[in-house]
Design a protein around this motif. Sequence first.
Motif, PDB file in Angstrom:
ATOM      1  N   CYS A  63       0.829  -1.210   0.000  1.00 57.27           N
ATOM      2  CA  CYS A  63       0.000   0.000   0.000  1.00 57.27           C
ATOM      3  C   CYS A  63       0.864   1.262   0.000  1.00 57.27           C
ATOM      4  O   CYS A  63       1.682   1.465   0.888  1.00 57.27           O
ATOM      5  CB  CYS A  63      -0.914  -0.005   1.220  1.00 57.27           C
ATOM      6  SG  CYS A  63      -1.883   1.521   1.292  1.00 57.27           S
ATOM      7  N   PRO A  64       0.664   2.138  -1.006  1.00 55.50           N
ATOM      8  CA  PRO A  64       1.521   3.325  -1.102  1.00 55.50           C
ATOM      9  C   PRO A  64       1.241   4.386  -0.041  1.00 55.50           C
ATOM     10  O   PRO A  64       2.044   5.288   0.145  1.00 55.50           O
ATOM     11  CB  PRO A  64       1.209   3.873  -2.499  1.00 55.50           C
ATOM     12  CG  PRO A  64      -0.152   3.387  -2.818  1.00 55.50           C
ATOM     13  CD  PRO A  64      -0.287   2.056  -2.121  1.00 55.50           C
ATOM     14  N   THR A  65       0.104   4.304   0.627  1.00 52.98           N
ATOM     15  CA  THR A  65      -0.250   5.399   1.540  1.00 52.98           C
ATOM     16  C   THR A  65      -0.270   4.967   3.002  1.00 52.98           C
ATOM     17  O   THR A  65      -0.708   5.740   3.857  1.00 52.98           O
ATOM     18  CB  THR A  65      -1.652   5.948   1.195  1.00 52.98           C
ATOM     19  OG1 THR A  65      -2.596   4.903   1.417  1.00 52.98           O
ATOM     20  CG2 THR A  65      -1.728   6.409  -0.248  1.00 52.98           C
ATOM     21  N   ILE A  68      -3.040   0.487   4.954  1.00 51.61           N
ATOM     22  CA  ILE A  68      -3.252  -0.853   5.503  1.00 51.61           C
ATOM     23  C   ILE A  68      -2.323  -1.062   6.693  1.00 51.61           C
ATOM     24  O   ILE A  68      -1.104  -0.941   6.562  1.00 51.61           O
ATOM     25  CB  ILE A  68      -2.989  -1.945   4.437  1.00 51.61           C
ATOM     26  CG1 ILE A  68      -3.737  -1.615   3.133  1.00 51.61           C
ATOM     27  CG2 ILE A  68      -3.395  -3.308   4.968  1.00 51.61           C
ATOM     28  CD1 ILE A  68      -3.609  -2.667   2.064  1.00 51.61           C
ATOM     29  N   ILE A  78      -7.984  -1.722   6.554  1.00 55.17           N
ATOM     30  CA  ILE A  78      -7.785  -0.582   5.655  1.00 55.17           C
ATOM     31  C   ILE A  78      -8.378   0.675   6.286  1.00 55.17           C
ATOM     32  O   ILE A  78      -9.536   0.669   6.692  1.00 55.17           O
ATOM     33  CB  ILE A  78      -8.482  -0.826   4.301  1.00 55.17           C
ATOM     34  CG1 ILE A  78      -7.904  -2.065   3.630  1.00 55.17           C
ATOM     35  CG2 ILE A  78      -8.354   0.394   3.393  1.00 55.17           C
ATOM     36  CD1 ILE A  78      -8.645  -2.460   2.368  1.00 55.17           C
ATOM     37  N   CYS A  83      -6.842   5.605   2.067  1.00 55.23           N
ATOM     38  CA  CYS A  83      -6.825   4.820   0.828  1.00 55.23           C
ATOM     39  C   CYS A  83      -7.069   5.708  -0.389  1.00 55.23           C
ATOM     40  O   CYS A  83      -7.974   6.534  -0.395  1.00 55.23           O
ATOM     41  CB  CYS A  83      -7.902   3.736   0.900  1.00 55.23           C
ATOM     42  SG  CYS A  83      -8.127   2.833  -0.649  1.00 55.23           S
ATOM     43  N   VAL A  84      -6.243   5.524  -1.430  1.00 60.10           N
ATOM     44  CA  VAL A  84      -6.447   6.268  -2.681  1.00 60.10           C
ATOM     45  C   VAL A  84      -7.016   5.363  -3.774  1.00 60.10           C
ATOM     46  O   VAL A  84      -7.022   5.722  -4.949  1.00 60.10           O
ATOM     47  CB  VAL A  84      -5.142   6.936  -3.172  1.00 60.10           C
ATOM     48  CG1 VAL A  84      -4.734   8.063  -2.235  1.00 60.10           C
ATOM     49  CG2 VAL A  84      -4.023   5.916  -3.343  1.00 60.10           C
ATOM     50  N   GLY A  85      -7.445   4.161  -3.392  1.00 61.02           N
ATOM     51  CA  GLY A  85      -8.144   3.303  -4.349  1.00 61.02           C
ATOM     52  C   GLY A  85      -7.285   2.776  -5.476  1.00 61.02           C
ATOM     53  O   GLY A  85      -7.770   2.560  -6.587  1.00 61.02           O
ATOM     54  N   CYS A  86      -6.010   2.530  -5.213  1.00 66.10           N
ATOM     55  CA  CYS A  86      -5.143   2.106  -6.316  1.00 66.10           C
ATOM     56  C   CYS A  86      -5.327   0.624  -6.647  1.00 66.10           C
ATOM     57  O   CYS A  86      -4.926   0.169  -7.710  1.00 66.10           O
ATOM     58  CB  CYS A  86      -3.685   2.411  -5.987  1.00 66.10           C
ATOM     59  SG  CYS A  86      -2.996   1.375  -4.698  1.00 66.10           S
ATOM     60  N   LEU A  87      -5.877  -0.130  -5.725  1.00 68.03           N
ATOM     61  CA  LEU A  87      -6.117  -1.572  -5.907  1.00 68.03           C
ATOM     62  C   LEU A  87      -4.836  -2.392  -6.076  1.00 68.03           C
ATOM     63  O   LEU A  87      -4.885  -3.537  -6.510  1.00 68.03           O
ATOM     64  CB  LEU A  87      -7.088  -1.841  -7.072  1.00 68.03           C
ATOM     65  CG  LEU A  87      -8.416  -1.062  -7.023  1.00 68.03           C
ATOM     66  CD1 LEU A  87      -9.333  -1.538  -8.159  1.00 68.03           C
ATOM     67  CD2 LEU A  87      -9.125  -1.206  -5.686  1.00 68.03           C
ATOM     68  N   SER A  88      -3.707  -1.821  -5.719  1.00 70.83           N
ATOM     69  CA  SER A  88      -2.461  -2.604  -5.723  1.00 70.83           C
ATOM     70  C   SER A  88      -2.617  -3.817  -4.820  1.00 70.83           C
ATOM     71  O   SER A  88      -2.187  -4.927  -5.142  1.00 70.83           O
ATOM     72  CB  SER A  88      -1.289  -1.779  -5.172  1.00 70.83           C
ATOM     73  OG  SER A  88      -1.126  -0.585  -5.860  1.00 70.83           O
ATOM     74  N   CYS A  89      -3.241  -3.584  -3.673  1.00 69.16           N
ATOM     75  CA  CYS A  89      -3.399  -4.659  -2.698  1.00 69.16           C
ATOM     76  C   CYS A  89      -4.247  -5.791  -3.268  1.00 69.16           C
ATOM     77  O   CYS A  89      -4.026  -6.955  -2.954  1.00 69.16           O
ATOM     78  CB  CYS A  89      -4.006  -4.105  -1.412  1.00 69.16           C
ATOM     79  SG  CYS A  89      -5.517  -3.156  -1.690  1.00 69.16           S
ATOM     80  N   PRO A 107     -11.027  -1.004  -1.502  1.00 61.82           N
ATOM     81  CA  PRO A 107     -11.226  -2.462  -1.494  1.00 61.82           C
ATOM     82  C   PRO A 107     -11.665  -2.959  -0.119  1.00 61.82           C
ATOM     83  O   PRO A 107     -11.724  -2.178   0.834  1.00 61.82           O
ATOM     84  CB  PRO A 107      -9.844  -3.004  -1.854  1.00 61.82           C
ATOM     85  CG  PRO A 107      -8.893  -1.917  -1.550  1.00 61.82           C
ATOM     86  CD  PRO A 107      -9.622  -0.615  -1.640  1.00 61.82           C
TER      87      PRO A 107
HETATM   88  S1  SF4 Z   1      -6.379   0.305  -2.698  1.00 60.09           S
HETATM   89 FE1  SF4 Z   1      -5.220  -0.948  -1.253  1.00 60.09          FE
HETATM   90  S2  SF4 Z   1      -3.083  -0.539  -1.693  1.00 60.09           S
HETATM   91 FE2  SF4 Z   1      -4.279   1.082  -2.676  1.00 60.09          FE
HETATM   92  S3  SF4 Z   1      -4.352   2.755  -1.188  1.00 60.09           S
HETATM   93 FE3  SF4 Z   1      -6.182   1.520  -0.854  1.00 60.09          FE
HETATM   94  S4  SF4 Z   1      -5.613   0.049   0.717  1.00 60.09           S
HETATM   95 FE4  SF4 Z   1      -3.734   0.910  -0.089  1.00 60.09          FE
END
Ligand code: SF4
Lengths: 146, 724
Positions: A63-65, A68, A78, A83-89, A107
């Motif tokens: 998670c970049p921010t 998590i 979370i 959360c910036v909603g990048c969905l990397s996780c 997420p």
């Molecule tokens: S989508 Fe997941 S990885 Fe991205 S900012 Fe939100 S919690 Fe972190």
Amino acid sequence: MKVLVFAPELCDAQLGCEETCSLTWFKEANHDKSAIRILEAEGRTGKYTANVCTQCGQCIDVCPTLAIQRDKRGVVRINKDLCVGCLSCVGFCPYGAMRMHPDYTVPFKCVACGSCAKSCPTGALAVLDLPDAPLTATEKRLLGGV
Amino acid sequence: MENLLMKDGHHRLLAEFRYTPPKVERGYANQTLFVDVSNNTIAARPVDERTKRTFIGGRGFGLWLLWNAVKGTTRWNDPENEVILSSGPIGGTTVYPGAGKSIAVSLSPLTETVVDSNVGGYFGPLLKFAGWDAIELQGIAEEEVIVFIDGNQGLVQILTAPHESSDSYVLPGQIVDLFAQSPEERRAVSSVTSGPGAEHSLMGCLNVSFYDVRRQFVRLKQAGRGGIGTVFRHKKVKALVVKYVGVKGDSNVPADYADLASVGSKMHREICEQDPLMNDMRGGGTTMLTRIMNDFDLLPVHNYRFGSHPEAKNLYKSEFTPYFSLGIPDGCWYGCTLACARCVDRLTPRTGPYQGQVVHVDAPEYETVAAVGSNCGIFDPHAVLEANFYCDLYGIDTISYGTALAFAMECYETGILNPERAGGLDLRFGNAAAMLELLHQMASGTGFGPTFGLGVRRMKRIFAEKYGADPRFLLDIGMECKGLEYSEYVSKESIAQQAGYGLANKGPQHDEAWLIFMDAVSKQIPTFEDKAEALHYFPMFRTWFGLNGLCKLPWNDVEPADNKKVHSPRVAARVPEHVGNYIRLFKAVTGRQDVNEPEDLVRMSEPAYNFQRLFNLKMGYGTREHDAIPYRSMGPVTVEEYESRAERYDSQLREVDIDPQGKSTLEKVALLRAHREKRYQLLVDAVYRRRGWTADGIPTLETVRRLEIDYPDVLDLLKQHNVQ
Ligand code: SF4
Ligand code: SF4
Ligand code: SF4
């Protein structure tokens, strides 16, 4: 740490757990919004597996921010505000247990709340206290280790 | 905010502009911000539908805004010249990797015409969410200023900034301290800065920042090419700052969030699975390229004389990774899981103002490693990291720096330069101490710094005029085209890459076309027509990233597992599944339904691409003579170079029915040269035809009409050049 565990031999796939989960967290009975998913075990009719978060913590490092983090119960959670909603996780969860739904940009995953376990008529689900997962790189860094 | 800054008494408010932040719609804020620091005016300008259709965003918007701001006679240091930054409609998307780029556009001090340079960091996306698709910065301030945009309050200010450092190691941190009102707000602030090296040279870069929440310091990415940092500092702007709190997965307000989320999470999964098996960008960024380039004889060594070196292994990824701190999501924007923006948390410089202190450095790209490393014969990773550190801090482009230094070193070794002419430096290849000392001279404007900082093109002139050097030799070995220094690939064995460099709109940067492997290694484009087609497709396709705010790396630095299995090599090189992702991405964000085929992306880029070529023409360039390249990029200039690969060159002579037997090396150099130069011109002809240009390299009237860039001033320009 608290983890939702599943006893496959007890499951009869009524999917009440999925409904309870989505009702608890999204106020709607919708299997796509459930953090737990009951699936037929590969090549074994009548046998089931549960796809659900193991609280392993690997998503913390993705998670970049720093949205998590682990809470006091040892559950990986979370923080929606961060959360910036990048969905990397979602892409990087080794178990495919971090989920998304297009109605939301944040997420979601199992937080071992136990609602589903309470609703399961066969007792196939339970929240257990398991030994803590090893600290992730992020946790070590936040503790001032690295 | 104004109170906080005014209170300290150091920042006088010179101008203020209030606005209601518009809601972003389908990737656009639909207005651009104009700031003139000469007379302290600030204005909002609407973006119309035609501009969006024709120029899309990012680099396209930059070109269009600058075209309207300058005349053909405007020079880089005139107040009318602008520094423009713009992301693009997809920019600011968080769910797809590599969607946070900004493109800087300006008239370049090096090339004297328009230049574009792409950069990561949070500036462009936050600017858009603050309500601006682009910022145009015009004028020259009377005293040092900061331009500040608060996207939540709807406020733009020009403030005096007499006390902040101009050093890009310190300044971006000071900016965060000034403008973030809580620790959580630190990542909501991004700045654009440069440094003292940009003030004293023509090769200044811009540093765009983002706050690293884990390491808890500010990180930098560079818009390196073309000296835009020099323009920036000439305007006496210390920093451009944007602040926007509240980035979310739908801040870009896409037309179809569901599809965006689906294609984005699919791509994250692919990177998770494939990156470790492929390039391991997450493990070391682009440093893995050094080995590949050395293995294929493509790594520039000693001013591009050679393509490999026995000591190159000292610059392999494995020598850098011990410096990197890994296990951190190092994307230069949220959601870039390719995460190539690695960082060295602790480095102790051996020279300069930070000598002996522990500092952090944004890890070098391959380009930097090859430029200040192998190309200068320096095979010491610590020296490369230190040069990287000081280049960023001083605001100097590492590529121009390394390529220009390699040229100066060759001049030194051939006796054109000596210690007296070179600021007391012993500029032999491999002298890392001299390489670093020259950087410090550049930053302070002393010694050899001022001459060197003019770049290769101007050094050639000076060395010929002042020191009586043979201008033809300088022309052959000075690795610049259009006034811009070459990026770091040896193109001698790939004629397609020679043209990729020579025909690139802004000068020889590989971001337009990287065809070496396709052409020279796997021989997928054998005929001139094949090469011309590749030199149409790839530059247009790659331009598309710059119009949209996207990074190119997630396109082909990771591939679907079956890419090479299901496609022939030539098709696989385009990574069809990813092209499909980009089509989905564009449609999901903008809602445009007329973009369905890969060719549609190429067509989308053509107007901006051709417009840039015409912009060069407007500025007095943009014709065939300016696509000429130094012979060092085509083949062996010297006997030593020829003999180092004699077998290869001899056999190439035989292929064209020239018997090398009994000929002196000098004769063979000349014969090979005649052959290669002729082929280059033939290829240029073929590419011009394919692109719809005249034999002099000017877009034809038909092309301009087809692309709907037939504005009255474009038609006038064509008329002036007798294109009917
Ligand atoms: S989508 Fe997941 S990885 Fe991205 S900012 Fe939100 S919690 Fe972190
Ligand atoms: S969501 Fe996945 S990565 Fe995160 S703790 Fe659960 S199982 Fe581990
Ligand atoms: S691949 Fe690297 S440069 Fe490109 S967006 Fe991701 S982190 Fe930035």
